[in-house]
Structure formats: C-alpha cells, structure tokens
Scaffold this active site. Structure first.
Site, short mmCIF file in Angstrom:
data_model
loop_
_atom_site.label_atom_id
_atom_site.label_comp_id
_atom_site.label_asym_id
_atom_site.label_seq_id
_atom_site.Cartn_x
_atom_site.Cartn_y
_atom_site.Cartn_z
N LEU A 254 0.79 -1.23 0.00
CA LEU A 254 0.00 0.00 0.00
C LEU A 254 0.82 1.28 0.00
O LEU A 254 0.26 2.37 -0.04
CB LEU A 254 -0.93 0.03 1.23
CG LEU A 254 -2.05 -1.01 1.28
CD1 LEU A 254 -2.86 -0.83 2.56
CD2 LEU A 254 -2.96 -0.91 0.06
N ALA B 96 -2.50 5.82 -0.92
CA ALA B 96 -3.13 6.11 -2.20
C ALA B 96 -2.60 5.21 -3.31
O ALA B 96 -2.91 5.42 -4.48
CB ALA B 96 -2.91 7.58 -2.57
N HIS B 97 -1.78 4.22 -2.94
CA HIS B 97 -1.22 3.28 -3.91
C HIS B 97 -1.53 1.85 -3.49
O HIS B 97 -1.30 1.50 -2.34
CB HIS B 97 0.30 3.44 -4.01
CG HIS B 97 0.75 4.81 -4.38
ND1 HIS B 97 2.01 5.29 -4.07
CD2 HIS B 97 0.11 5.83 -5.02
CE1 HIS B 97 2.13 6.54 -4.51
NE2 HIS B 97 0.99 6.88 -5.09
N GLN B 98 -2.05 1.07 -4.42
CA GLN B 98 -2.27 -0.35 -4.15
C GLN B 98 -1.49 -1.16 -5.18
O GLN B 98 -1.61 -0.91 -6.38
CB GLN B 98 -3.76 -0.71 -4.22
CG GLN B 98 -4.64 0.11 -3.29
CD GLN B 98 -5.13 1.40 -3.92
OE1 GLN B 98 -5.58 1.41 -5.06
NE2 GLN B 98 -5.06 2.50 -3.19
#
Length: 690
Positions: free
Chosen positions: A446, A620-622
C-alpha cells in the site's frame, strides 16, 4: 456469487442513528456561548468577524450533513455496519454507555463536555478497537464537514473552494474526447470480441490501445462512470463521491488505514497527482531475481520510453509551488539529495492543485486523454458502470466474462481476457472465477504514508500550483536493502488537512483549521516490505487485510525524523507529527535544527515509534495481490502476465507487481501493461504458426 446490486446490507435503527449523529456532533459541533466569543476574539482582525462567527457556528448537525454521515456508514461492508451497530446499540442505553464510556446515561442525552471526555478516553484507551473507533468517527465527521461546499467553512478558513480558474479560458482551451458506451437492455446482452479488458486505468487503457492497434476487436469494461468535462466540479465532496472507491471512505480491515483508490473512467490516472517516476533500477534488479529478467532488459526500457513519449512526461516545464520550493530549500540547507518529479502533462506547464478531483483542463494525460483515445480510434468499444462478476473458463482456458450493468446481465465471449481492475478488485475477480493459486490476493502493498507538518509565518496555501513536483530520497534505504521512505509534498485541501490534525476538543480543532493556509505538510511514503492480502466477503466483494509491520514502521519513523529536520531547516515556526500524545515543537529561530531541545524532541518521536493505532496512516497506492514470478509456487502470474492456472487469462495492472515499487506506481503500471500487451501479441503470432 453475489454481485453489488444483489447484496443485502444491514441498516442502522433510529436509536443507532441518534448515537452516530451524537458522536460526530461531538467532534464537529456548533460553537456557542463563551466558547464562540473566545474563538471570534482570538482570530478577528476587525474585518472578518462575520465570517469567523459563521464558521464557528457551523457544525455537522446544523449544516444538515447527518444524512450524508448515515449514507457513508451504510456504504461500509456488512460486517462493519453490524460491528458499529452493536457499539451504537450499547451507547443508546445508560448501562452500555457506562460500560463503554465510564459515564452513566445514554450517549445522545449527555452534555457535549461529557461526550468529549468519552471520545477522548477512547482515543487514549489501551484497547485498540476503542482507539480505532475514535479515529474513524473523527475522520468521518471531519471529512464530511470540511469537504462539503459550505460557504461558511470556506470563508472562515480562507479556502477558495473549487479551483477559481475552472471557468477560465484555460478550461475552454481544450475539450475532452467523447466516448460512446454500450447500454444493456432489460433482457440482457451477449457480445463477442477478440479481447475483453476489465478496467480503464493505467493497466487497462494501455492494454486496450495496444491490442486494438494490433487489429484485435477489443471491449473495455469499467465499473466506474465517465464524467464529462463540465461535470468535474472540482468540489471535494462531489469528487470523492464520483471519482473514488467507496466515496473516498475505503479502509483496511480494522479501519486504521484510510485508502484512496480511483473508481471512474480512466481509473487512478484520472485522479492522481501527475507524478511520473520511473521504477528505480535497484527494484528492477530485485524483480529480475524473482524470475523476471524482462525488467532489466532493453525491451522493458523500450516500454517505459514508449509511455513517456505518449504522455510527454518531462520535468522541463515544472514551476515549483511554495511548499515544494521549501522542501528543496530545507534539503539544500541540510545537504539532502533532491530531484524533480516528472509530470505526465503533455509537455506543458501544469498548475492544477485540484487535479486530485479530476483535471477539468484536460492537461493531465491520463488514459481518458491518451490510450483510451488510441483504443477508440482503432475500433475498441466501451462499457461503463459495469461490474465484472467472474471470468468464463472452459477446459482450462478463459473464454469471456460475465458482468452486470444496473442488474442486467452481460455475457462477453472472447479469445483472451485481460483483467486490469486494480490491486483490490483484480484478485477478487480471479477468486470469484475459481482460481486457486495461493498467491492470488496475497502480497498486497500500500505504500503506507504518514504526514509531518510545519507552520510558517508566511502563507503556504498547499493546494495552489503544481502538485508534488519535488522529492528527496534521503530516507529511501533505511534497512540497507532498498526499503525505506521517499519524502514528497502532497496537495492539502481542507478535508485531507482535517483528518491529519490532532483532535483535543471541538474548538481546538477549528482553531487548527484556521491555520491551514500557513501549514505545510510533508508526506512520508514507505516502500513496504511485508504486505497484506485481499479476501472476499460474504457479499462477494473484496476486503483489505493489512497491518503495518515493525520493519515498515521503522522506515516511516526514519522518514518522519528527516521531515522534521527539513521543515525546521526551511524556516517553520513550529513542527508536529500525527502522534496522538505528542505536542508540537516550537522552533527556536536562533538555533534551528541545532537546538538541543529539538534534538530531544526528535529522540522522543523515535521513542514513541509508529503504528497505525497511534498515528494517522493513509495510502493512495495499491500494488501486488497477483504478482508475477518465475514459478506457480512463488507467484500468481507467469512472466508474460498470463495466469499459471488458466490459459488466455492475463493480468495487466499494478497487482502484477512482485514487490512494492517504492515510487508513485503510475508510470510502472503503464509500462508493465505495455510489456504484457507485447507478450499477448506474441501469443497470437505463436498460435497462428501452429
């Protein structure tokens, strides 16, 4: 298998709703009496008293935001609604409130002072669930209140609301491309294509364009909606609801980590902040050692170069806004390494602090402005608002998908299926389709982030100008093995700012929001090593199971330390972290970062440490969840992006990442998908020769 339209969710009773509203009203209430007068006295300059008074008197309840709060609770997974419902039911009784809050009397009937003491006791509780409950309810109240288009709030804190340039000539200078979408009749629909691509973001958009240009008939299915240029209001609440997964209220399994994920035409490329960093070579080498030599090959670099050329990625036209300039200056004074962050803005200057709410100007080169246009120009067709339930599989081969649009069934027959639904939904689709590889859903990364703040005498206005244009890598290698944190500057609008501010009481929180235009946040972005996993709930939808590991906590701690030093070196008058029990540090301007008291403060921060339950963690990143690799025992996908279990079933998005990228993953997702598209083309060539 259940689909969203079929899922039956529990709902709160009227008594439970009363408790919910009483809780959020505790966090963001109307200030009255002496509390109101003190607030106005302390901030009035003789000309703004009316605006100050209106802001102080605005609250969740008297601004009629209660229905929005209830809707957000009802949008949660069923098990979360039931869990919260149990808590609310207890708090609706005198004995239950005594047990959970130490005060006799049903929660809604207590005074605000009594309710304040209860929620503060939760935030400091030894019981983790109480701490998470306090934070979750505070965040729910703050985001709802400060993202709403309330004139009283905007005027009070000095925020302009939606971008003042949104109706300027700049807006009318460029128009969005138009798309036609297939609509499903009441009786359903059956279609046939060479390739069906699930998802329209950085992964799906590139795959669709490349395969359509290769002469294949392509259908792109997107569960989000395509909004016209004029429909992008750049209003916080409207944008969260239209463009983000779960209205911007997505969280991990225990609610301790807030997660932002795009859910619209163009996916995350529509709402990201333009950061276009290449995958570091040490990460490419790490991936190569996992059975993926392609990532250190000239062919992969060619994919990167192709993407950069199509998006006109460059840092030549960057104009750093004030906070990014201060990051660079603070680093310069400390001798820290810095760099510019290239932007996917078509090779032009791009000053758009509202880009997280969609780029109304059409300057940001997301897939809706680029690769989806390419796909359209080569005959691809599109569906929006369409949820793919599962992949059709016959004799070990993918032969299409089953999807639903407004409850109407669509069956799409296809020679190949490319799933690019993102790291949350891609593994869910594969699991609902019956795939059993143990790595599907595992290795979720994440890039957990933490914020550090500095207050300056000058106005910062961290929502103006270009977003995230500077970076320092001073803390990127904390463990000596390529894991640590990058430090960047986020775009800081009221809703986001409100979530990361400490809450001591209602008046204090509003006072802190009054200082927003003088606050500069730095973002600590951790390259997480350990990861989590995606599971499937009873409703057939994905659940995010993720906890911050001790290893990754250390990476964030080192990043926080550097952020505090940078802010002090840049001239901040006070600095603070999101630790609940740590007060801000007032900087001695004569001594700066050499102040012995500041060094003690740094030691105190390090001693407290970082956890998702004592500080505010977001993402904000997966990435990950269907990682590529050299064997089915260690990965979900072949080096070509094809699943090990099912032929002609490919994954082309960030879920294919073997490990976390360590930088904003957009450009890597684009280039990885481009590579996989080349492998798919070669598979057609191989088949034709047989």
């Amino acid at each position: 298998m259940a689909i969203p339209s079929d899922a039956v969710k529990p709902t709160l009773t009227s008594d439970q709703v009363k408790v919910l509203i009483a809780i959020v009203d505790t966090f963001i209430p109307e200030l009255t009496g002496q509390e109101l007068e003190n607030f106005v006295r302390d901030y009035s300059d003789g000309t703004n008293e009316e605006a100050l008074r209106a802001f102080a008197k605005a609250g969740i309840v008297n601004q009629n935001l209660a229905d929005t709060i209830v809707e957000k609770i009802h949008s949660l997974p069923p098990e979360k609604i039931e869990e919260l419902g149990t808590v609310f039911k207890l708090l609706s009784t005198k004995l239950g409130t005594l047990a959970l809050g130490g005060t006799y009397g049903d929660f809604p009937s207590l005074s605000r002072e009594q309710r304040t003491q209860i929620v503060l006791s939760w935030s400091n509780s030894m019981i983790t669930k109480f701490r998470i409950l306090s934070r979750a309810m505070c965040s729910l109240a703050a985001v709802t209140f400060y993202s709403s288009p309330l004139e009283a709030v905007h005027r009070g804190i000095g925020y302009p609301g939606p971008d003042p340039q949104m109706h300027s000539e700049r807006y009318s200078a460029k128009t969005f491309p138009s798309y036609d979408f297939i609509e499903v009749p009441p009786e359903g629909l059956e279609l046939t294509f060479d390739v069906v691509v699930v998802g329209s973001g950085a992964g799906g958009g590139v795959a669709a364009a490349e395969l359509a240009k290769a002469g294949k008939s392509v259908l792109v299915i997107e569960k989000g909606h395509c909004y016209a240029q004029s429909e992008l209001t750049l209003d916080q609440a409207d944008a969260f609801q239209k463009l983000y997964e779960n209205g911007g209220s997505l969280a991990n399994h225990d609610g301790a980590i807030t997660i932002l994920a795009g859910n619209t035409w163009g996916g995350g490329t529509t709402v990201n902040w333009c950061a276009s960093l290449q995958l570091p070579y040490y990460v490419r080498e790490e991936w190569a050692k996992l059975g993926l030599p392609h990532f250190v090959s000239p062919a992969y670099q060619q994919s990167i170069d192709t993407i950069i050329e199509r998006l006109h990625v460059t840092d030549k036209f960057i104009e750093h806004n004030r906070p990014n300039a201060l990051l660079l200056e603070g680093c310069r004074r400390l001798g820290y390494p810095t760099g510019n962050i290239p932007q996917n803005t078509g090779g032009h200057k791009h000053s758009c602090g509202w880009c997280g709410f969609g780029c109304r100007f059409g300057e940001k080169q997301g897939t809706l402005m680029t690769f989806l246009v390419d796909a359209k120009n080569h005959g691809a067709q599109f569906m929006q608002d369409t949820f793919v339930e599962h992949v059709l599989i016959q004799k070990g081969k993918a032969v299409g998908v089953v999807a639903y649009q407004n409850g109407r069934k669509i069956t799409v027959h296809a020679e190949k299926v490319v799933v690019s639904a993102g790291s949350i939904h891609t593994p869910a689709i594969l699991q609902r389709s019956g795939l059993k590889n143990k790595h599907i859903g595992r290795h979720l990364h994440l890039h957990p982030v933490n914020y550090v703040f500095g207050k300056f005498d000058e106005k910062i206005e961290c929502y103006q100008g270009s977003i995230m244009t500077a970076i320092t890598t001073v803390a990127e290698n904390t463990d000596g093995k390529g894991y640590g944190s990058k430090i960047e500057v986020p775009s800081n609008h009221p809703a986001l700012n409100s979530v990361f501010l400490k809450w001591r009481n209602a008046a204090d929180h509003k006072r802190r929001m009054m200082e927003m235009n003088h606050i500069m946040p730095l973002l600590v972005l951790c390259r997480d090593r350990e990861g989590g996993f995606i599971s499937i709930g009873s409703d057939g939808l994905p659940r995010i199971n993720y906890s911050l590991s001790k290893h990754d906590a250390v990476s964030i701690e080192e990043g926080i330390d550097r952020c505090l030093r940078i802010l002090v070196a840049a001239g901040a008058k006070s600095v603070w972290t999101t630790h609940r029990d740590l007060e801000p540090f007032d900087v001695n301007p004569e001594l700066g970062y050499d102040d012995p008291a500041f060094k003690k403060y740094l030691a105190q921060v390090k001693k407290i440490g970082v956890s998702a339950h004592t500080t505010n963690i977001g993402s904000a990143h997966q990435m990950g969840t269907c990682r590529m690799g050299g064997s089915p025992s260690k990965s979900a996908l072949k080096p070509t992006g094809e699943t090990w279990e099912v032929k002609n079933l490919y994954v082309a998005d960030a879920s294919a990442f073997p490990t976390a990228s360590g930088v904003n993953p957009m450009l890597t997702t684009y280039s990885l998908s481009h590579s996989i598209a080349q492998f798919i083309k070669k598979s057609y060539e191989t088949t034709s020769k047989l």
